[in-house]
Write a protein that holds these residues in place. Structure first.
Motif, PDB file in Angstrom:
ATOM      1  N   LEU A  38       0.864  -1.183   0.000  1.00 63.04           N
ATOM      2  CA  LEU A  38       0.000   0.000   0.000  1.00 63.04           C
ATOM      3  C   LEU A  38       0.895   1.227   0.000  1.00 63.04           C
ATOM      4  O   LEU A  38       1.860   1.298   0.785  1.00 63.04           O
ATOM      5  CB  LEU A  38      -0.896   0.000   1.249  1.00 63.04           C
ATOM      6  N   SER A  39       0.564   2.184  -0.853  1.00 57.88           N
ATOM      7  CA  SER A  39       1.331   3.425  -0.909  1.00 57.88           C
ATOM      8  C   SER A  39       0.400   4.595  -0.609  1.00 57.88           C
ATOM      9  O   SER A  39      -0.676   4.706  -1.194  1.00 57.88           O
ATOM     10  CB  SER A  39       1.961   3.577  -2.303  1.00 57.88           C
ATOM     11  N   VAL A  40       0.829   5.468   0.307  1.00 54.68           N
ATOM     12  CA  VAL A  40      -0.010   6.577   0.759  1.00 54.68           C
ATOM     13  C   VAL A  40       0.856   7.820   0.851  1.00 54.68           C
ATOM     14  O   VAL A  40       2.052   7.739   1.170  1.00 54.68           O
ATOM     15  CB  VAL A  40      -0.614   6.248   2.143  1.00 54.68           C
ATOM     16  N   GLN A  41       0.239   8.959   0.609  1.00 52.21           N
ATOM     17  CA  GLN A  41       0.982  10.207   0.753  1.00 52.21           C
ATOM     18  C   GLN A  41       1.015  10.652   2.213  1.00 52.21           C
ATOM     19  O   GLN A  41       0.055  10.425   2.973  1.00 52.21           O
ATOM     20  CB  GLN A  41       0.340  11.293  -0.102  1.00 52.21           C
ATOM     21  N   GLU A  42       2.109  11.257   2.585  1.00 52.77           N
ATOM     22  CA  GLU A  42       2.249  11.795   3.935  1.00 52.77           C
ATOM     23  C   GLU A  42       1.070  12.704   4.270  1.00 52.77           C
ATOM     24  O   GLU A  42       0.644  13.519   3.462  1.00 52.77           O
ATOM     25  CB  GLU A  42       3.556  12.579   4.041  1.00 52.77           C
ATOM     26  N   GLY A  43       0.536  12.530   5.492  1.00 52.66           N
ATOM     27  CA  GLY A  43      -0.584  13.357   5.938  1.00 52.66           C
ATOM     28  C   GLY A  43      -1.949  12.762   5.651  1.00 52.66           C
ATOM     29  O   GLY A  43      -2.939  13.153   6.280  1.00 52.66           O
ATOM     30  N   ILE A  89      -4.672   9.373   5.121  1.00 51.07           N
ATOM     31  CA  ILE A  89      -5.016   8.212   5.931  1.00 51.07           C
ATOM     32  C   ILE A  89      -4.515   6.930   5.271  1.00 51.07           C
ATOM     33  O   ILE A  89      -4.602   6.766   4.057  1.00 51.07           O
ATOM     34  CB  ILE A  89      -6.548   8.139   6.173  1.00 51.07           C
ATOM     35  N   SER A  90      -3.972   6.023   6.082  1.00 54.98           N
ATOM     36  CA  SER A  90      -3.618   4.675   5.631  1.00 54.98           C
ATOM     37  C   SER A  90      -4.638   3.713   6.207  1.00 54.98           C
ATOM     38  O   SER A  90      -4.934   3.773   7.409  1.00 54.98           O
ATOM     39  CB  SER A  90      -2.220   4.276   6.111  1.00 54.98           C
ATOM     40  N   ILE A  91      -5.168   2.860   5.369  1.00 53.77           N
ATOM     41  CA  ILE A  91      -6.127   1.851   5.827  1.00 53.77           C
ATOM     42  C   ILE A  91      -5.603   0.480   5.432  1.00 53.77           C
ATOM     43  O   ILE A  91      -5.448   0.179   4.248  1.00 53.77           O
ATOM     44  CB  ILE A  91      -7.527   2.082   5.225  1.00 53.77           C
ATOM     45  N   LEU A  92      -5.317  -0.326   6.433  1.00 51.75           N
ATOM     46  CA  LEU A  92      -4.833  -1.684   6.206  1.00 51.75           C
ATOM     47  C   LEU A  92      -5.917  -2.661   6.634  1.00 51.75           C
ATOM     48  O   LEU A  92      -6.511  -2.507   7.698  1.00 51.75           O
ATOM     49  CB  LEU A  92      -3.534  -1.935   6.978  1.00 51.75           C
ATOM     50  N   ASN A  93      -6.143  -3.642   5.796  1.00 51.16           N
ATOM     51  CA  ASN A  93      -7.254  -4.567   6.022  1.00 51.16           C
ATOM     52  C   ASN A  93      -6.788  -5.975   6.352  1.00 51.16           C
ATOM     53  O   ASN A  93      -5.693  -6.403   5.948  1.00 51.16           O
ATOM     54  CB  ASN A  93      -8.147  -4.605   4.784  1.00 51.16           C
ATOM     55  N   GLY A 138       7.794   7.743   8.776  1.00 55.90           N
ATOM     56  CA  GLY A 138       8.274   6.733   9.712  1.00 55.90           C
ATOM     57  C   GLY A 138       7.329   5.562   9.892  1.00 55.90           C
ATOM     58  O   GLY A 138       7.698   4.549  10.498  1.00 55.90           O
ATOM     59  N   ASP A 139       6.119   5.696   9.347  1.00 58.18           N
ATOM     60  CA  ASP A 139       5.163   4.582   9.407  1.00 58.18           C
ATOM     61  C   ASP A 139       5.453   3.537   8.339  1.00 58.18           C
ATOM     62  O   ASP A 139       4.845   2.461   8.345  1.00 58.18           O
ATOM     63  CB  ASP A 139       3.731   5.091   9.219  1.00 58.18           C
ATOM     64  N   SER A 140       6.342   3.832   7.429  1.00 52.09           N
ATOM     65  CA  SER A 140       6.670   2.887   6.362  1.00 52.09           C
ATOM     66  C   SER A 140       7.292   1.631   6.968  1.00 52.09           C
ATOM     67  O   SER A 140       8.348   1.678   7.599  1.00 52.09           O
ATOM     68  CB  SER A 140       7.645   3.527   5.367  1.00 52.09           C
ATOM     69  N   ALA A 141       6.619   0.511   6.800  1.00 54.29           N
ATOM     70  CA  ALA A 141       7.016  -0.754   7.421  1.00 54.29           C
ATOM     71  C   ALA A 141       6.066  -1.830   6.919  1.00 54.29           C
ATOM     72  O   ALA A 141       5.121  -1.552   6.175  1.00 54.29           O
ATOM     73  CB  ALA A 141       6.937  -0.665   8.945  1.00 54.29           C
ATOM     74  N   GLN A 173       2.955  -4.318   3.162  1.00 55.15           N
ATOM     75  CA  GLN A 173       4.049  -3.349   3.141  1.00 55.15           C
ATOM     76  C   GLN A 173       3.461  -1.964   2.899  1.00 55.15           C
ATOM     77  O   GLN A 173       2.903  -1.705   1.829  1.00 55.15           O
ATOM     78  CB  GLN A 173       5.033  -3.700   2.035  1.00 55.15           C
ATOM     79  N   LEU A 174       3.560  -1.101   3.898  1.00 54.42           N
ATOM     80  CA  LEU A 174       3.077   0.276   3.763  1.00 54.42           C
ATOM     81  C   LEU A 174       4.236   1.197   3.433  1.00 54.42           C
ATOM     82  O   LEU A 174       5.284   1.166   4.097  1.00 54.42           O
ATOM     83  CB  LEU A 174       2.415   0.736   5.063  1.00 54.42           C
ATOM     84  N   LYS A 175       4.037   2.014   2.425  1.00 57.93           N
ATOM     85  CA  LYS A 175       5.016   3.036   2.072  1.00 57.93           C
ATOM     86  C   LYS A 175       4.342   4.388   2.131  1.00 57.93           C
ATOM     87  O   LYS A 175       3.363   4.627   1.415  1.00 57.93           O
ATOM     88  CB  LYS A 175       5.584   2.779   0.680  1.00 57.93           C
ATOM     89  N   VAL A 176       4.851   5.251   2.976  1.00 54.44           N
ATOM     90  CA  VAL A 176       4.315   6.595   3.093  1.00 54.44           C
ATOM     91  C   VAL A 176       5.273   7.534   2.374  1.00 54.44           C
ATOM     92  O   VAL A 176       6.437   7.672   2.765  1.00 54.44           O
ATOM     93  CB  VAL A 176       4.151   7.015   4.559  1.00 54.44           C
ATOM     94  N   GLU A 177       4.746   8.173   1.337  1.00 52.84           N
ATOM     95  CA  GLU A 177       5.589   8.999   0.477  1.00 52.84           C
ATOM     96  C   GLU A 177       5.447  10.470   0.821  1.00 52.84           C
ATOM     97  O   GLU A 177       4.377  10.920   1.224  1.00 52.84           O
ATOM     98  CB  GLU A 177       5.225   8.750  -0.993  1.00 52.84           C
TER      99      GLU A 177
END
Lengths: 113, 113
Positions: free
Chosen positions: A11-16, A18-22, A83-86, A108-112
């Protein structure tokens, strides 16, 4: 038989934002659910948990939602930070059943920036 | 939470040899667990180690291959015996330190040639 599934490997999300993991599970005996974050070369770090008697638990930027009828839980991270990228693992257990954890396959979350 | 250390952090071993992994926790705990994470896979429970009793192994894992010791409430060892390349994994110990929540050590990265 994969009793706990995370269908999105990444999952790739922009900084700021919301990240939603299922996470989905099949074993109706599970009554306690946890989310862990894992960086490379480190052990999993506990983030947040929820008991089956609740449908929501919140801790700072992290909120876990549980839908028992759908056997589905989700982790919301807001706002997302680099720092949430993990890799995020959900896990489930049966309380009183030896407390063994059954893990999902991870997302795998990547916050860009 | 509990502070957990593992030794060694990584090792490269030859086929047919054995490796003993140590897990030390900074407080007394009843339940300790050993997990394996094979490359690209999720975490799988190997066994539960309680002080004063024999370890309880999960399906697919046997004592002859993965002997475990639990001499006191702060320490446990896992031995990977007669290793083959298929044993190359990250091995993790965890403890149940608070309210059905497990905390993990940093892991031991094992490569078998």
């Amino acid at each position: 038989d994969q009793q706990v599934k995370q269908n999105s490997p990444s999952l790739s999300v922009q900084e700021g934002r919301i990240s939603i993991l299922n996470c989905d599970y099949t074993n109706s005996m599970f009554d306690y659910f946890l989310w862990y974050k894992k960086y490379p070369a480190e052990g999993p770090t506990f983030l947040i948990s929820i008991s089956s008697i609740k449908d929501k638990n919140e801790d700072g930027r992290f909120t876990v939602f549980l839908n028992k009828s759908a056997k589905h839980l989700s982790l919301h991270i807001v706002p997302s930070q680099p720092g949430d990228s993990a890799v995020y693992f959900c896990a489930a257990s049966v309380r009183g059943g030896g407390n063994k954890l059954t893990f999902g396959t991870g997302t795998q979350l990547k916050v860009e920036l | 939470s509990a502070v957990i250390s593992q030794k060694p952090s990584r090792d490269i071993c030859q086929r047919g040899t054995s490796l003993t992994i140590q897990c030390q926790v900074d407080s007394q705990v009843t339940m300790m667990f050993w997990y394996r994470q094979q490359p690209g896979q999720s975490l799988t429970l190997i066994a539960t180690a309680n002080q004063g009793s024999e370890a309880t192994y999960e399906s697919g894992f046997v004592i002859d291959k993965f002997p475990i010791s639990r001499p006191n409430l702060t320490f446990s060892t896992l031995t990977v015996s007669n290793m083959s390349p298929e044993d190359s994994s990250i091995y993790l110990c965890s403890v149940e330190a608070f309210a059905d929540t497990q905390y993990f050590g940093p892991g031991t990265r094992l490569t078998v040639l």
